[in-house]
Design an enzyme around this catalytic site. Structure first.
Site, short mmCIF file in Angstrom:
data_model
loop_
_atom_site.label_atom_id
_atom_site.label_comp_id
_atom_site.label_asym_id
_atom_site.label_seq_id
_atom_site.Cartn_x
_atom_site.Cartn_y
_atom_site.Cartn_z
N HIS A 50 0.81 -1.30 -0.04
CA HIS A 50 0.08 0.08 -0.08
C HIS A 50 0.89 1.22 0.00
O HIS A 50 0.32 2.41 0.13
CB HIS A 50 -0.98 0.11 1.19
CG HIS A 50 -2.38 0.63 0.86
ND1 HIS A 50 -2.57 1.25 -0.25
CD2 HIS A 50 -3.50 0.49 1.62
CE1 HIS A 50 -3.65 1.60 -0.24
NE2 HIS A 50 -4.42 1.18 0.88
N ASP A 97 -2.41 1.72 -4.98
CA ASP A 97 -3.85 1.87 -4.17
C ASP A 97 -4.62 1.00 -4.83
O ASP A 97 -4.43 0.10 -5.61
CB ASP A 97 -4.17 3.48 -4.56
CG ASP A 97 -4.11 3.53 -6.22
OD1 ASP A 97 -4.74 2.75 -6.79
OD2 ASP A 97 -3.44 4.34 -6.75
#
Length: 336
Positions: free
Chosen positions: A306, A310
């Site tokens: 992350h 995304d």
């Protein structure tokens, strides 16, 4: 009966028979032989008697001794009818291994593949994972593979579903190269990998290993299948080389060959994404007309880093990968 064969213990005017090994097992567990009822010849105390006594004292459920159990066949009048093929359920068969209960804990050094796994997974814990899951209708792909399997066999190659999964992933990585990248330790630079070296997790006797198929972006489905056959053969024999086990840029784990649907795969650094594939199930689904039909459904679970990926990017990649597999003919348009 000689002294060397048995150890005698005088208890209230009679002898308790026990082998040295049984006596040692009793001493290790602080058990008095006088309190154990022997079930052997001449009331001889056996190893099973000690273990059963220990189980009663601790409440433990001990495994049976590894003796072959002979089950007489049913009379013809009682023979059970065979279940229809379409209703027969696959029952998992446990791995047959001798069971030895020593009553003592055992400590082993972490070595080999296990030591490498400790190092890799410790590094993976530093990565902020996020997950994305979906289901794939493989009905058309199942039919296509059945048609191509005989052709692959003629060429001496076993064709599984994995080559299609790998090639579809590579086509998706061409559109979303961030998933085929790596992030440096200082989190200052992202390196986009030119080669699609897609790893395949394999469960072997040596442990979990992840060899990779090199340069998938320039390989055909058949060439991927041939390379997978080679890696699986070497993996089973414990003969994979360093080149086969290093340089991976993206990974797929086919946990469905063992069982399960969804999981939470762990990223293998320095990679930034991984996919785990569940088992293929025949499930009811609705078509465009609202009619129920039998569909070949597989679940996929993605994990991504992350810090640089995304959720929207992961979802779009997954949708593209899914479209290739649900409509395998569409892959022809993008194959090189």
């Amino acid at each position: 009966m000689s002294h060397e064969e048995h150890t005698h213990q005088e208890i209230k005017g009679h002898k308790t028979l026990a082998t040295p090994a049984v006596r040692r097992l009793a001493m290790e567990n602080n058990i008095k032989l006088s309190e154990v009822v022997g079930t052997g010849k001449d009331n001889r105390i056996l190893k099973e008697d000690i273990l059963n006594y220990l189980a009663k004292q601790t409440g433990a459920i001990l495994p049976p001794s590894p003796k072959a159990e002979i089950i007489p066949p049913l009379p013809k009048s009682e023979t059970l009818p065979a279940a229809p093929k379409d209703k027969a359920r696959k029952i998992p068969v446990p791995v047959s291994r001798p069971i030895v209960f020593s009553g003592k804990d055992k400590t082993e050094s972490v070595t080999g593949f296990h030591k490498a796994m400790v190092k890799t997974m410790s590094a993976a814990l530093k990565i902020p994972h996020f997950g994305y899951c979906d289901e794939i209708d493989l009905t058309q792909l199942v039919q296509l593979r059945e048609e191509l399997k005989p052709l692959a066999q003629i060429r001496g190659v076993k064709l599984s579903f994995m080559p299609f999964f790998i090639k579809a992933a590579s086509l998706g990585l061409l559109q979303y190269p961030i998933l085929n990248a790596s992030l440096d330790e200082s989190c200052q630079n992202v390196t986009y990998k030119a080669s699609h070296n897609i790893g395949v997790a394999m469960d072997t006797e040596q442990g979990l290993i992840v060899p990779n198929v090199k340069n998938v972006q320039v390989l055909s489905v058949f060439e991927i299948a041939s390379e997978l056959n080679r890696l699986q053969s070497l993996g089973s024999a414990g003969q994979l080389g360093t080149n086969d086990l290093t340089g991976g840029t993206f990974t797929l784990s086919n946990i469905g060959t063992i069982g399960g649907t969804y999981t939470k795969p762990v990223i293998l650094p320095p990679e930034v994404a991984i996919g785990a594939l569940g088992k293929i199930q025949v499930l009811p689904r609705f078509n465009g007309k609202g009619e129920v039909f039998k569909a070949q459904i597989m679940n996929v679970s993605w994990s991504a880093d992350h810090r640089i990926i995304d959720g929207a990017t992961m979802a779009r990649f997954s949708n593209l990968w899914k479209s290739y597999l649900e409509n395998p003919a569409s892959m022809l348009l993008d194959l090189k």
